[in-house]
Design a protein around this motif. Sequence first.
Motif, PDB file in Angstrom:
ATOM      1  N   TYR A   1     -49.251  21.472   5.148  1.00 15.13           N
ATOM      2  CA  TYR A   1     -48.687  21.154   6.464  1.00 15.13           C
ATOM      3  C   TYR A   1     -49.383  21.916   7.587  1.00 15.13           C
ATOM      4  CZ  TYR A   1     -44.882  18.324   4.640  1.00 15.13           C
ATOM      5  OH  TYR A   1     -44.149  17.316   4.065  1.00 15.13           O
ATOM      6  N   TYR A   2     -49.871  23.111   7.291  1.00 16.97           N
ATOM      7  CA  TYR A   2     -50.577  23.890   8.317  1.00 16.97           C
ATOM      8  C   TYR A   2     -51.784  23.088   8.828  1.00 16.97           C
ATOM      9  CZ  TYR A   2     -52.911  27.881  10.538  1.00 16.97           C
ATOM     10  OH  TYR A   2     -53.515  28.721  11.439  1.00 16.97           O
ATOM     11  N   ASP A   3     -52.587  22.559   7.898  1.00 18.70           N
ATOM     12  CA  ASP A   3     -53.769  21.777   8.291  1.00 18.70           C
ATOM     13  C   ASP A   3     -53.358  20.454   8.945  1.00 18.70           C
ATOM     14  OD1 ASP A   3     -55.401  23.749   7.283  1.00 18.70           O
ATOM     15  OD2 ASP A   3     -55.601  22.812   5.309  1.00 18.70           O
ATOM     16  N   LEU A   4     -52.367  19.778   8.347  1.00 17.21           N
ATOM     17  CA  LEU A   4     -51.952  18.466   8.853  1.00 17.21           C
ATOM     18  C   LEU A   4     -51.452  18.565  10.298  1.00 17.21           C
ATOM     19  CD1 LEU A   4     -51.180  15.447   8.421  1.00 17.21           C
ATOM     20  CD2 LEU A   4     -48.948  16.267   7.616  1.00 17.21           C
ATOM     21  N   ILE A   5     -50.566  19.504  10.564  1.00 17.97           N
ATOM     22  CA  ILE A   5     -49.943  19.592  11.891  1.00 17.97           C
ATOM     23  C   ILE A   5     -50.939  20.049  12.945  1.00 17.97           C
ATOM     24  CG2 ILE A   5     -48.224  20.897  13.225  1.00 17.97           C
ATOM     25  CD1 ILE A   5     -46.390  20.610  10.772  1.00 17.97           C
ATOM     26  N   HIS A   6     -51.802  20.997  12.601  1.00 15.28           N
ATOM     27  CA  HIS A   6     -52.782  21.429  13.593  1.00 15.28           C
ATOM     28  C   HIS A   6     -53.741  20.295  13.959  1.00 15.28           C
ATOM     29  CE1 HIS A   6     -51.289  25.479  12.891  1.00 15.28           C
ATOM     30  NE2 HIS A   6     -51.973  25.849  13.951  1.00 15.28           N
ATOM     31  N   ASN A   7     -54.098  19.491  12.980  1.00 13.39           N
ATOM     32  CA  ASN A   7     -54.951  18.334  13.279  1.00 13.39           C
ATOM     33  C   ASN A   7     -54.216  17.311  14.143  1.00 13.39           C
ATOM     34  OD1 ASN A   7     -57.111  19.382  11.850  1.00 13.39           O
ATOM     35  ND2 ASN A   7     -56.503  18.402   9.913  1.00 13.39           N
ATOM     36  N   GLN A   8     -52.927  17.098  13.852  1.00 19.48           N
ATOM     37  CA  GLN A   8     -52.129  16.153  14.633  1.00 19.48           C
ATOM     38  C   GLN A   8     -51.981  16.617  16.081  1.00 19.48           C
ATOM     39  OE1 GLN A   8     -50.663  13.126  14.021  1.00 19.48           O
ATOM     40  NE2 GLN A   8     -51.746  13.062  12.068  1.00 19.48           N
ATOM     41  N   ILE A   9     -51.675  17.901  16.247  1.00 21.65           N
ATOM     42  CA  ILE A   9     -51.501  18.435  17.611  1.00 21.65           C
ATOM     43  C   ILE A   9     -52.816  18.356  18.382  1.00 21.65           C
ATOM     44  CG2 ILE A   9     -51.044  20.547  18.929  1.00 21.65           C
ATOM     45  CD1 ILE A   9     -48.988  21.314  16.805  1.00 21.65           C
ATOM     46  N   LYS A  10     -53.906  18.688  17.689  1.00 23.65           N
ATOM     47  CA  LYS A  10     -55.210  18.646  18.341  1.00 23.65           C
ATOM     48  C   LYS A  10     -55.566  17.239  18.793  1.00 23.65           C
ATOM     49  CE  LYS A  10     -59.984  20.154  17.551  1.00 23.65           C
ATOM     50  NZ  LYS A  10     -60.932  20.743  16.567  1.00 23.65           N
ATOM     51  N   GLU A  11     -55.198  16.256  17.976  1.00 20.20           N
ATOM     52  CA  GLU A  11     -55.566  14.873  18.279  1.00 20.20           C
ATOM     53  C   GLU A  11     -54.568  14.178  19.200  1.00 20.20           C
ATOM     54  OE1 GLU A  11     -56.713  10.777  15.834  1.00 20.20           O
ATOM     55  OE2 GLU A  11     -56.502  12.702  14.773  1.00 20.20           O
TER      56      GLU A  11
END
Length: 920
Positions: free
Chosen positions: A708-718
Amino acid sequence: MFEKLKGNIERKKTGIRVEKVYFKLSFDEKGAYLDTVDETGKILCEVESLQYDRNTREILKSIDHIRENSLFLISWDSCGDRIYLSEHPHLIELLKKSKYFVDENLENIEWSHEESNLTLKIETPEEESKKLNSFLLLKGRYKDFKFINEKTVIYNKKIYSIADIGESFISASEINSQFPKSDLENFLTVTMSYFDNIDIDFKDYTVEIGEEKKLQPQIIIEKISRDNSLYLKVGMTVSTMNYDFLSEYNINNAAIVNHMEKKIFFCDIELRNIGEAIEEVVKVLTKHQRKLKLREGYYLDGNLIIMQEKLAKEFVTKELLQMVGKYKIVGTDKLKKYRIRTVKPKLVANLQHSIDFLEGDVELEIEGEKFTIFDVLKAYKKDSYIVLSDGTNALINKKYIEKLERIFKRKDEKAKVSFFDLPLVEELIEDKLFSGEMKKSKELFMGFNSLKDYPVSVPPIKAVLREYQDYGYRWLSYLIDNKIGGCLADDMGLGKTLQAIALLSRIYETPRKPSLVAMPKSLIYNWENEIKKFNPNLNVKIYYGNNRDVNEIKESQIVLTTYGTVRNDIKTLKEMEFELVILDESQNIKNINSQTTKAVMLLNSQNRVALSGTPVENNLGELYSLFRFLNPTMFGSIDEFNSFYANPIQRDNDMEVVEELRKKIYPFILRRTKKEVLKDLPDKIEKVHFVEMNDEQKKIYDERRLFYYDLIHNQIKEHGIGKSQIFILQALNELRQLASCPEMKTEGLVSSTKREILIENIREAVDNGHKILIFTNFIRSIENICEDLDKHNIKHLYMTGATKDRQSLVEKFQNDKKCKVFVMTLKTGGVGLNLTAADTIFIYDPWWNKTAEDQAVDRSHRMGQDRTVFSYKLITKGTIEEKILKLQEEKSRLFEKLISSDSASVKSLTEKDIEYILSE
């Protein structure tokens, strides 16, 4: 030379004979020291006698040992260096037993057996004085004491033990001084940085630990020289303390004095690098230097910047005014040569009452010139300053302008002010021209100060109101008599329902239209029973269920219904006129956009009251929704509320706006805590029990956290944080499940260590005769806990949101001695239940909003409880549960400042919060 020393030493060893040896306590600039003297006071160096007791012999041996180990050769003439008790604390213990320990007058010294405290008392020497006097007092009253060491003092021939004030004790006499009032924070900060364990007595101020403070960048206008060069310093400041002061004394914990709240906060401070602020200013100067094509426009010396005139004027007119928000600007009065100065406007208003608003002409007088308030606001918005007739650019405090924007609205060419802003208007306006109606409004606010004498009597009900309940009844009556809405926000278990029934009983002493009470469905029959118990003469009907009859409303005095029923039947209910609408557990209308809230807003009643122990749970939008129901004109539109209050407070942490909002709602929210009013209520002891994960649980938890750490940071960034909410909620929910109930996500293959810890504690509590409540957020956890209780033959009950007849379960738990444990979801158990049979509580997993946990615990810790209540919170170490505890603490402070309500919620999580939760 050496022969002479040798002779002295030999002579010293021979000593002299005396009958008694006295140990005299003396003082010099280095502190308390000890001399050995005879009965005449003559100093003795070496003593030979068999006349002294064992304790005296021990002291003399110790003194000889100290002298023999001195770095200096001792001569008979000098008796060596003085023996300071601060350097040899073991001597103090020996002296306690001595009958021959005397002061400088050879009078015996006594010992106090109790530990005493030191108090720093600060007072004004005389009225209107600009100075403060400070005294260090022993036991709050003795001034002329002396320090023996950091743990011991002497006063009037008596020695007292004190809490260790630290190695700087020898300088403590400097605390007794006089200093300017403006230096109060500096004085307290230095004093408390150098000395420990000193109480503070300043007027009626209280002392608290505050949150960490960051220094604010500061620009100080030093002077404009003869050649028109501008001398400017870049600094840092926190409250009234500047960077030079903080760095000189190496301060990392500062005293911040809040005169409004009468509190002194001791806060950790973050000494930011002043270089960053200097670099930012230099970057701006370099930009303008290039623009002006200047070869050398400024000179930098440490934090001092000297600008030549052309660059200085460009900087002041184009940049300085824009930096007011970020930098604290000091010394702008020195900018007169550049035709710029700070001003303090004078607000003049001629206001008249108009239904819910005050209307009239409002002007600002600046340096003798008058402007309409809206011209000033428009000009300030455009340029951040006001141009006067002589060409001077007038700087106005930004906070002052923002306050004007919040209070004064435009209606045609007139200024419009909400009736509820009257206390704030009073603070701002110097020349007040009020009509007779306006004076009546002012008197209404003043009436809140004398509610104890409000001439209303408690109607005949079958209860004797406690003192605080009587006050609550008078407060409600005052609101109703003046057609104003308010929220009774007492702690759980203080009798909000009883106070409301007393109000209804007063209303129906004469014939009136019916009153409507809306509530969660679980409270319907509780309300019915309470009314019948305290005033059976009231005509009560329940409007709820499939067989509800709208015609019964007209024939009733009090109508009990649910929020769901109001939502479904609003087309019918909005056509009726009610004497009073009461919302119990009013947090049910916290979402301004929900269908339930919209329906409640349409109810037709001049009088409105809310009851809730948690009027704000998650964010300030809930406060807006509450007052939109109680007093619709108080805050205007939701966009205005967000712009003027929610954003500055929640985004910028603007404490001035917090204080303004608190003042605005203060008269209309009444909150008392059990700790304040129920002196006879047993203690509530809360403890956190940390539980380690087993290997299987830790492995699966860490895998999902990293995912989830990787998933959410990518989502927020995008997509940004707003469009990533569904992923954030999914992550937080799954991590909470894995931390507390991994069985849910592993088909029972991985079990939680909490289960073992919980059942061990339950068995011990049951064996010792305790009844237990268990609160959890997950149905699967209830199933697991009940399964474990069955295995150990422990009789129990459970309840969830789907449970219909809750009251019968409550009564069974309260009355059946064999029923030892009641397991339920946090939300189900948090409202309207009386479970005083229990005195042991387990919060199986934490919820974002600590108030929900407090409500649950208060099912047991309330009136009727006669035993100490123990509440245990089970937290899985190294997981999101540990992070939730920290966020609860951080996010509750704001609402404590407003209405003493704890809060934290998923909805108010920032990107920084998410980073914190998902990190290791």
